[in-house]
Design a protein around this motif. Structure first.
Motif, short mmCIF file in Angstrom:
data_model
loop_
_atom_site.label_atom_id
_atom_site.label_comp_id
_atom_site.label_asym_id
_atom_site.label_seq_id
_atom_site.Cartn_x
_atom_site.Cartn_y
_atom_site.Cartn_z
N THR A 48 0.68 -1.24 0.10
CA THR A 48 -0.07 -0.01 0.02
C THR A 48 0.89 1.36 0.07
O THR A 48 1.75 1.41 0.63
N ARG A 49 0.63 2.24 -0.97
CA ARG A 49 1.43 3.58 -0.97
C ARG A 49 0.69 4.72 -0.02
O ARG A 49 -0.63 4.60 -0.48
N VAL A 50 1.13 5.23 0.52
CA VAL A 50 0.70 6.38 1.41
C VAL A 50 1.22 7.73 0.95
O VAL A 50 2.51 7.74 1.10
N SER A 51 0.44 8.81 0.88
CA SER A 51 0.90 10.10 0.85
C SER A 51 -0.02 10.84 1.73
O SER A 51 -0.98 10.72 2.06
N LEU A 52 0.96 11.71 2.38
CA LEU A 52 0.47 12.53 3.53
C LEU A 52 0.72 13.94 3.37
O LEU A 52 1.80 14.20 2.96
N ARG A 53 -0.16 14.80 3.72
CA ARG A 53 -0.04 16.46 3.75
C ARG A 53 -0.32 17.19 4.98
O ARG A 53 -1.24 16.46 5.84
N SER A 54 0.38 17.97 5.53
CA SER A 54 -0.05 18.62 6.62
C SER A 54 0.18 20.08 6.51
O SER A 54 0.79 20.68 5.56
N ARG A 55 -0.57 20.90 7.37
CA ARG A 55 -0.43 22.26 7.04
C ARG A 55 0.47 22.83 8.18
O ARG A 55 0.76 23.90 8.28
N GLY A 56 0.98 21.95 8.84
CA GLY A 56 2.11 22.32 9.92
C GLY A 56 1.95 21.77 11.22
O GLY A 56 3.01 21.85 12.05
N THR A 57 0.70 21.82 11.72
CA THR A 57 0.51 21.46 13.26
C THR A 57 1.04 20.17 13.23
O THR A 57 1.71 19.72 14.38
N VAL A 58 0.93 19.02 12.32
CA VAL A 58 1.67 17.84 12.58
C VAL A 58 2.54 17.18 11.63
O VAL A 58 2.50 17.80 10.54
N ASP A 59 3.70 16.78 12.28
CA ASP A 59 5.04 16.54 11.40
C ASP A 59 4.74 15.40 10.78
O ASP A 59 5.08 14.30 11.54
#
Length: 325
Positions: free
Chosen positions: A269-280
């Motif tokens: 499974t491939r995962v991509s994650l994006r954050s606004r900055g609160t979570v690293d």
């Protein structure tokens, strides 16, 4: 970075043949950086090959010099060929074929926070928003030419990895680099139209499928979806037509973290994650064998999708709670 820059200059003086590689599942910065550097070196009189495990994806056929991109060959180049890796966080992400070469890259140019420095010469700046920005500065510092075709590719890398100059690591220097590339022949309007306004009907239909299965959790602060083979079959889209889908989830004002899981062949499974900055999200990805940046990271996992999804939701929830969410 100065000692490594001096070593890079020395390598340019010593070698006449180069090959440039970028990461699997390439994006605009991977292609733009590889082609931008290749076309600069060619204009400098060097012989250059450009390899990628996945070859050239359809939505990058507008790039000048695209005909230079070949699938990584099984046979390693000769010892007289200097190997340069660009925009690649680990040596393994250059692809299984490259790993089979059993060669250490001579130069590793990258901006990923998780890069361990796997080259003999390492030019890494984790504060840079794009590898293309590092390469522009490198080309300038080394006195290499930057013809319009190289400038166009570097602009593509800069534009795509900064989210059209929206992401947090975008600085005044980033705009100086963009201006420098435009002055050397990059056309911002034409590039933006070719990249952002040339989607296929099949890709549009796949995006509609994705939005229909998107889930919001943790008080609408987390949004995620699963991309299945059935969704590809129903829409008729290709697997390389999903770039920028996650950004659609981040237009919702409450969303702090967005992620996607995609079923792959071989049970992974491939995962991509994006954050606004609160979570690293780099920290979360790193704990699961992936990596990237604080605001954008990726994972390839053998965990069952249900287990992986639950694990990500729990860890993201804990990270939000630690910041008062």
């Amino acid at each position: 970075m100065q000692p490594h820059l001096d070593h890079f200059r020395a390598l340019l003086a010593e070698r006449d043949r180069f090959c440039i590689l970028s990461h699997i599942r390439p994006d605009g910065d991977a292609y733009g950086s590889a082609l931008g550097l290749a076309l600069s070196l060619k204009a400098f009189g060097k012989e250059v090959s450009v390899y990628n495990e996945d070859g050239l994806l359809w939505n990058y056929h507008f790039l000048p010099g695209k005909e230079c991109i070949e699938k990584t060959p099984a046979a390693a180049p000769g010892p007289d060929v200097a190997i340069i890796a660009v925009d690649t966080s680990t040596q393994e992400r250059l692809g299984e074929t490259f790993v089979g070469w059993n060669r250490q890259p001579d130069v590793n140019i990258d901006h990923h926070q998780s890069n361990p420095g796997f080259g003999r010469i390492n030019l890494i700046d984790a504060e840079s928003p794009a590898c293309a920005q590092i390469l522009y500065d490198l080309i300038e510092a080394a006195g290499l030419p930057c013809p319009p075709e190289a400038a166009t590719n570097l602009y593509v890398g800069l534009m795509t990895d900064t989210g059209s100059f929206q992401y947090r690591h975008t600085t005044a220097h980033t705009f100086e680099v963009a201006a420098g590339l435009v002055s050397r022949g990059a056309d911002p309007t034409a590039i933006a139209q070719r990249f952002y306004q040339s989607t296929s009907v099949e890709s549009f239909n796949l995006k509609r499928e994705v939005l229909g299965v998107t889930k919001f959790t943790h008080g609408n602060r987390v949004a995620h979806y699963r991309l299945t083979r059935e969704m590809y079959a129903k829409s008729g889209a290709r697997t390389d037509e999903v770039e920028n889908f996650l950004e659609q989830l981040q237009v919702v004002g409450s969303v702090e973290v967005a992620f996607m899981l995609e079923e792959m062949e071989g049970g992974k499974t491939r995962v991509s994650l994006r954050s606004r900055g609160t979570v690293d999200v780099n920290a979360i990805a790193g704990g699961l064998g992936g990596g990237g940046h604080r605001l954008a990271a990726g994972i390839r996992s053998s965990l069952p999708p249900d287990e992986l999804e639950a694990l990500l939701l729990r860890q993201i929830g804990e990270a939000l709670a630690a910041h008062g969410g």
